[in-house]
Design a protein around this motif. Sequence first.
Motif, PDB file in Angstrom:
ATOM      1  N   LEU A   1      -3.861   4.898   4.217  1.00 24.03           N
ATOM      2  CA  LEU A   1      -3.035   4.472   4.895  1.00 24.03           C
ATOM      3  C   LEU A   1      -2.094   5.642   3.526  1.00 24.03           C
ATOM      4  O   LEU A   1      -0.896   5.698   3.987  1.00 24.03           O
ATOM      5  CB  LEU A   1      -2.800   3.123   4.120  1.00 24.03           C
ATOM      6  CG  LEU A   1      -3.263   2.359   4.779  1.00 24.03           C
ATOM      7  CD1 LEU A   1      -3.116   0.704   4.258  1.00 24.03           C
ATOM      8  CD2 LEU A   1      -2.914   2.209   6.017  1.00 24.03           C
ATOM      9  N   SER A   2      -2.554   6.343   2.603  1.00 20.77           N
ATOM     10  CA  SER A   2      -1.560   7.640   2.055  1.00 20.77           C
ATOM     11  C   SER A   2      -0.610   8.334   2.915  1.00 20.77           C
ATOM     12  O   SER A   2      -0.201   8.928   2.483  1.00 20.77           O
ATOM     13  CB  SER A   2      -2.487   8.313   0.805  1.00 20.77           C
ATOM     14  OG  SER A   2      -3.547   8.696   1.400  1.00 20.77           O
TER      15      SER A   2
ATOM     16  N   GLN B   1       2.758  -0.908  -6.385  1.00 19.73           N
ATOM     17  CA  GLN B   1       2.024  -0.366  -5.583  1.00 19.73           C
ATOM     18  C   GLN B   1       0.511  -0.765  -5.404  1.00 19.73           C
ATOM     19  O   GLN B   1      -0.301  -0.505  -7.330  1.00 19.73           O
ATOM     20  CB  GLN B   1       1.966   1.375  -5.343  1.00 19.73           C
ATOM     21  CG  GLN B   1       1.126   1.853  -4.506  1.00 19.73           C
ATOM     22  CD  GLN B   1       1.085   3.290  -4.299  1.00 19.73           C
ATOM     23  OE1 GLN B   1       1.603   4.220  -5.640  1.00 19.73           O
ATOM     24  NE2 GLN B   1       0.650   4.015  -3.725  1.00 19.73           N
TER      25      GLN B   1
ATOM     26  N   PRO C   1       0.546  -1.037  -0.134  1.00 24.83           N
ATOM     27  CA  PRO C   1       0.004   0.091   0.135  1.00 24.83           C
ATOM     28  C   PRO C   1       0.861   1.641  -0.202  1.00 24.83           C
ATOM     29  O   PRO C   1       0.638   2.320  -0.155  1.00 24.83           O
ATOM     30  CB  PRO C   1      -0.866   0.214   0.865  1.00 24.83           C
ATOM     31  CG  PRO C   1      -0.910  -1.709   2.035  1.00 24.83           C
ATOM     32  CD  PRO C   1       0.795  -2.042   1.037  1.00 24.83           C
ATOM     33  N   PHE C   2       1.856   0.922   0.160  1.00 24.77           N
ATOM     34  CA  PHE C   2       3.179   2.160   0.616  1.00 24.77           C
ATOM     35  C   PHE C   2       3.477   3.121  -0.542  1.00 24.77           C
ATOM     36  O   PHE C   2       4.653   3.466  -0.577  1.00 24.77           O
ATOM     37  CB  PHE C   2       3.962   1.942   1.709  1.00 24.77           C
ATOM     38  CG  PHE C   2       3.199   1.904   3.248  1.00 24.77           C
ATOM     39  CD1 PHE C   2       2.273   2.786   3.822  1.00 24.77           C
ATOM     40  CD2 PHE C   2       3.476   0.824   3.498  1.00 24.77           C
ATOM     41  CE1 PHE C   2       1.434   2.498   4.648  1.00 24.77           C
ATOM     42  CE2 PHE C   2       2.106   0.234   4.524  1.00 24.77           C
ATOM     43  CZ  PHE C   2       1.857   1.106   5.015  1.00 24.77           C
TER      44      PHE C   2
ATOM     45  N   HIS D   1      -6.185   8.384  -4.739  1.00 26.01           N
ATOM     46  CA  HIS D   1      -5.436   8.813  -3.390  1.00 26.01           C
ATOM     47  C   HIS D   1      -3.505   8.783  -3.078  1.00 26.01           C
ATOM     48  O   HIS D   1      -3.130   9.132  -3.605  1.00 26.01           O
ATOM     49  CB  HIS D   1      -5.724   9.546  -2.363  1.00 26.01           C
ATOM     50  CG  HIS D   1      -5.146  11.335  -1.879  1.00 26.01           C
ATOM     51  ND1 HIS D   1      -5.136  12.088  -2.832  1.00 26.01           N
ATOM     52  CD2 HIS D   1      -4.060  10.686  -0.896  1.00 26.01           C
ATOM     53  CE1 HIS D   1      -4.472  13.292  -1.093  1.00 26.01           C
ATOM     54  NE2 HIS D   1      -4.367  11.926  -0.385  1.00 26.01           N
ATOM     55  N   ASN D   2      -4.123   7.691  -2.735  1.00 22.97           N
ATOM     56  CA  ASN D   2      -2.973   6.853  -2.722  1.00 22.97           C
ATOM     57  C   ASN D   2      -1.864   6.482  -3.635  1.00 22.97           C
ATOM     58  O   ASN D   2      -0.576   6.883  -2.697  1.00 22.97           O
ATOM     59  CB  ASN D   2      -2.963   5.442  -1.970  1.00 22.97           C
ATOM     60  CG  ASN D   2      -2.611   4.239  -1.183  1.00 22.97           C
ATOM     61  OD1 ASN D   2      -1.359   5.588  -0.387  1.00 22.97           O
ATOM     62  ND2 ASN D   2      -1.800   3.057  -0.845  1.00 22.97           N
ATOM     63  N   TYR D   3      -2.110   6.339  -4.519  1.00 21.70           N
ATOM     64  CA  TYR D   3      -1.288   6.606  -5.430  1.00 21.70           C
ATOM     65  C   TYR D   3      -0.591   7.410  -6.198  1.00 21.70           C
ATOM     66  O   TYR D   3       0.342   8.274  -6.114  1.00 21.70           O
ATOM     67  CB  TYR D   3      -1.854   5.678  -6.982  1.00 21.70           C
ATOM     68  CG  TYR D   3      -0.753   5.852  -7.935  1.00 21.70           C
ATOM     69  CD1 TYR D   3       0.186   4.373  -8.048  1.00 21.70           C
ATOM     70  CD2 TYR D   3      -0.996   6.052  -8.879  1.00 21.70           C
ATOM     71  CE1 TYR D   3       0.573   4.118  -9.147  1.00 21.70           C
ATOM     72  CE2 TYR D   3       0.051   6.178 -10.427  1.00 21.70           C
ATOM     73  CZ  TYR D   3       0.686   5.051 -10.473  1.00 21.70           C
ATOM     74  OH  TYR D   3       1.756   5.100 -11.276  1.00 21.70           O
TER      75      TYR D   3
ATOM     76  N   ALA E   1      -0.902  10.763  -4.123  1.00 20.63           N
ATOM     77  CA  ALA E   1      -0.006  10.695  -3.027  1.00 20.63           C
ATOM     78  C   ALA E   1       1.657  10.771  -2.924  1.00 20.63           C
ATOM     79  O   ALA E   1       2.235  11.536  -3.230  1.00 20.63           O
ATOM     80  CB  ALA E   1      -0.210  10.519  -2.294  1.00 20.63           C
ATOM     81  N   ARG E   2       1.737   9.029  -3.738  1.00 19.77           N
ATOM     82  CA  ARG E   2       3.136   8.937  -3.657  1.00 19.77           C
ATOM     83  C   ARG E   2       3.813   9.582  -4.808  1.00 19.77           C
ATOM     84  O   ARG E   2       5.004   9.482  -4.739  1.00 19.77           O
ATOM     85  CB  ARG E   2       3.055   6.992  -3.673  1.00 19.77           C
ATOM     86  CG  ARG E   2       2.459   6.506  -2.851  1.00 19.77           C
ATOM     87  CD  ARG E   2       3.149   6.771  -1.108  1.00 19.77           C
ATOM     88  NE  ARG E   2       1.870   6.311  -0.457  1.00 19.77           N
ATOM     89  CZ  ARG E   2       1.804   5.503   0.570  1.00 19.77           C
ATOM     90  NH1 ARG E   2       3.148   6.969   1.581  1.00 19.77           N
ATOM     91  NH2 ARG E   2       1.008   5.746   1.561  1.00 19.77           N
TER      92      ARG E   2
ATOM     93  N   ARG F   1       4.252  13.204  -4.498  1.00 18.06           N
ATOM     94  CA  ARG F   1       5.725  13.269  -3.442  1.00 18.06           C
ATOM     95  C   ARG F   1       7.273  12.432  -4.446  1.00 18.06           C
ATOM     96  O   ARG F   1       8.399  13.729  -4.384  1.00 18.06           O
ATOM     97  CB  ARG F   1       6.095  11.791  -2.169  1.00 18.06           C
ATOM     98  CG  ARG F   1       6.911  12.637  -1.348  1.00 18.06           C
ATOM     99  CD  ARG F   1       6.960  11.193  -0.084  1.00 18.06           C
ATOM    100  NE  ARG F   1       5.686  11.575   0.406  1.00 18.06           N
ATOM    101  CZ  ARG F   1       4.681  10.193   1.076  1.00 18.06           C
ATOM    102  NH1 ARG F   1       5.478   8.730   1.350  1.00 18.06           N
ATOM    103  NH2 ARG F   1       3.651  10.353   2.027  1.00 18.06           N
TER     104      ARG F   1
ATOM    105  N   PRO G   1       6.062   6.215   4.693  1.00 21.20           N
ATOM    106  CA  PRO G   1       6.188   4.764   4.146  1.00 21.20           C
ATOM    107  C   PRO G   1       6.731   3.962   5.303  1.00 21.20           C
ATOM    108  O   PRO G   1       8.181   4.289   6.154  1.00 21.20           O
ATOM    109  CB  PRO G   1       7.216   4.892   3.233  1.00 21.20           C
ATOM    110  CG  PRO G   1       6.819   6.058   2.644  1.00 21.20           C
ATOM    111  CD  PRO G   1       6.570   7.007   3.572  1.00 21.20           C
TER     112      PRO G   1
END
Lengths: 272, 392
Positions: free
Chosen positions: A256-257, A111, A64-65, B379-381, B383-384, B387, A261
């Motif tokens: 989790l976002s 991911q 997920p990270f 969003h999780n994707y 957001a990474r 960054r 990490p």
Amino acid sequence: MLAESGLIRPADGQGYIVGEGKAKPLSARELHDILDDAAHEIDRSASWERIYASVSEEVTSLLPFGTYRIQEAELGDHHDVSRTVAREVLWRLMDVRLIEKDRKSHWIAGQMTARVVRDTMEMRRVLEPQALANVAPTLDRSWLESLARRIDTAIASFPTCGAAEIDAIEKDMFGTMYAGLRNTRMLGSIRRNQIALIVPRLFRQHFPVRDDFPALVSFGQIVRLIGADAIEAAMILLRTQIERSEPLVLARLRVLSILPPPTTQPYIIAVH
Amino acid sequence: MSCPTLRIIGTGSTLTKELCSAARADLPFPIEFEILDGPSCMRRGVLRPDTYDIYDQWFYSLDVLWTAGAIQAIDTGRIKRWSEVRLAGQMPGVASAAGQASAPSAQLFVQRDGTLGARQDGDGPPRIGMLPTTYNVDSFAYGRELLDDVAPDEMESWAWLLDDRWHGRCTLSLDPAGSAVELALAARAAGLVDVRDPDDLTIEEIDALFQVLMSLKRRGHFTRFWGTSEDSVALMAGTNAVIGSLWSPAYYSLRGMGRDIVYAAPREGYRGWHSGLCLSSNVEGEKSEAAYAYLNWWLEGTPGAIMARQGYYASVVGTIRETLSQAEWDYWYEGKPAAEDLPGLSSTIAVRRGEIREGGNYMNRVARISAWSTVMPEHNYLARRWREFLEL
């Protein structure tokens, strides 16, 4: 050498016969099943298996990270195995689609995205109710009763039952439950598509278990329906349960976002 | 017995010096304000609900805080003006993006099963996840000197953020919840990326967008990004940035400082946002009384007028109309020419006599929301990737 010394006799191209008995002709399918099982038996004693579970866990918990690269040689060094064994583990992780090879032939753990969650849960809705129906007649009744009691206890003491107990119940519901499936291809597909189960597990390590109550109630109902041989109802309820859990898994993935990490093992490098 | 101190976290977008002073003057208990940038505030809100009593932020963070169990439901039976509360776009005659999945109204009400939904579920006063307070429509600002490079018939467009004419002098917010939406609008307007819905980007759209953005960043298209409104003022007041995403208070501050900048009304529409207040899951007892007093205070005229003077709209309009002067109301809400010089914050003049607000009146502006600040499904994707983009 055994054949030459007369201890075993050839069986028409289907292996050898021990002793005086007659050869039993096997269909191609039966032969395949036997050989396939035999291969698994051999694999289980292989050295790759010693580290497979921990590598799989280390990689899964990162999904997920972000996207990560796994270094083959460093993996071997870290787990004190040869590079050949490390490669074997990685091929097997690729086989269950936890990792893939990129254009430069690097091992990459991609991911987990909302799309992965949606796609795999769609597959679970299709596969798991049928798997449940297939395996239900073989399930041990006393195991089902004890699972139902554990679920009841968790419901009665919710939320103090804690994350670890909910994790364990989920593992029984979606893991142990199907372990006896004869159709190993179906079992393999189910395992590959349960990747998003890592999201609630990671979530529960950091946040309250408040929203897990309805799932526990559903689990209890499903187990009781199986015990009462009401398999069709159990299938419908399982399908509904997987469907209803999807928005919560997606919402938890968004949460989790926010988390930084986690620290990675020395053989894993964050790509982004 | 002494009153407990009410601890509030939020961003400088709403917790302005004037607002904090007014709250301390009007309310009978001590208040501690902690001002953070957007992403830090959301992270703190999710991870450390024990360190605040009230969370003042944008609606898009509601879903994340609620799922994390960091906040508790607000009982609207304890909100005096609840019946007067209207979300952005929920005024007669306004047809806008208010009905979109990413709109604030989509997740306002706590449902009986504990999830958030668009409608009241059950009898009695509804329970809500966030009390709507203030909102606005945002775009970007640019120095008037840029108009020298613009054709007379060229309309303002989000594409300008990626335009080579202003290479090296574009700035953006560090918060992906707003910036990613703006950049998606910009890349689509410029014809660089095919985006279906800027509020719900797919993996392929995110990858395509970041391919463009990384390339632009490598070529030095962007100047530094800003974290807070004050930071954006400093950037745009200098010579490095001549165009960039800008919040309304920053724009009016810059105007007050004499910087000749223009706030765009892009042809593709605005990015909408909505702010609100949440109660920490740890608030109870006496603290709860103080927290509800603060929530109720926000719907009165004073905070609404403070927000209006930096260009924001309020979820309860009646009390503001009574607090603002006629000239202020006409400019900020009615889109009419300022009848006199109008005050901004910190005793500066924000608007000169005769000026007209970009985009027109309240209804015209809100009706042109084409996307919302949001925590989108991927969003999780995103957001990474964001960054990675910032660290380049």
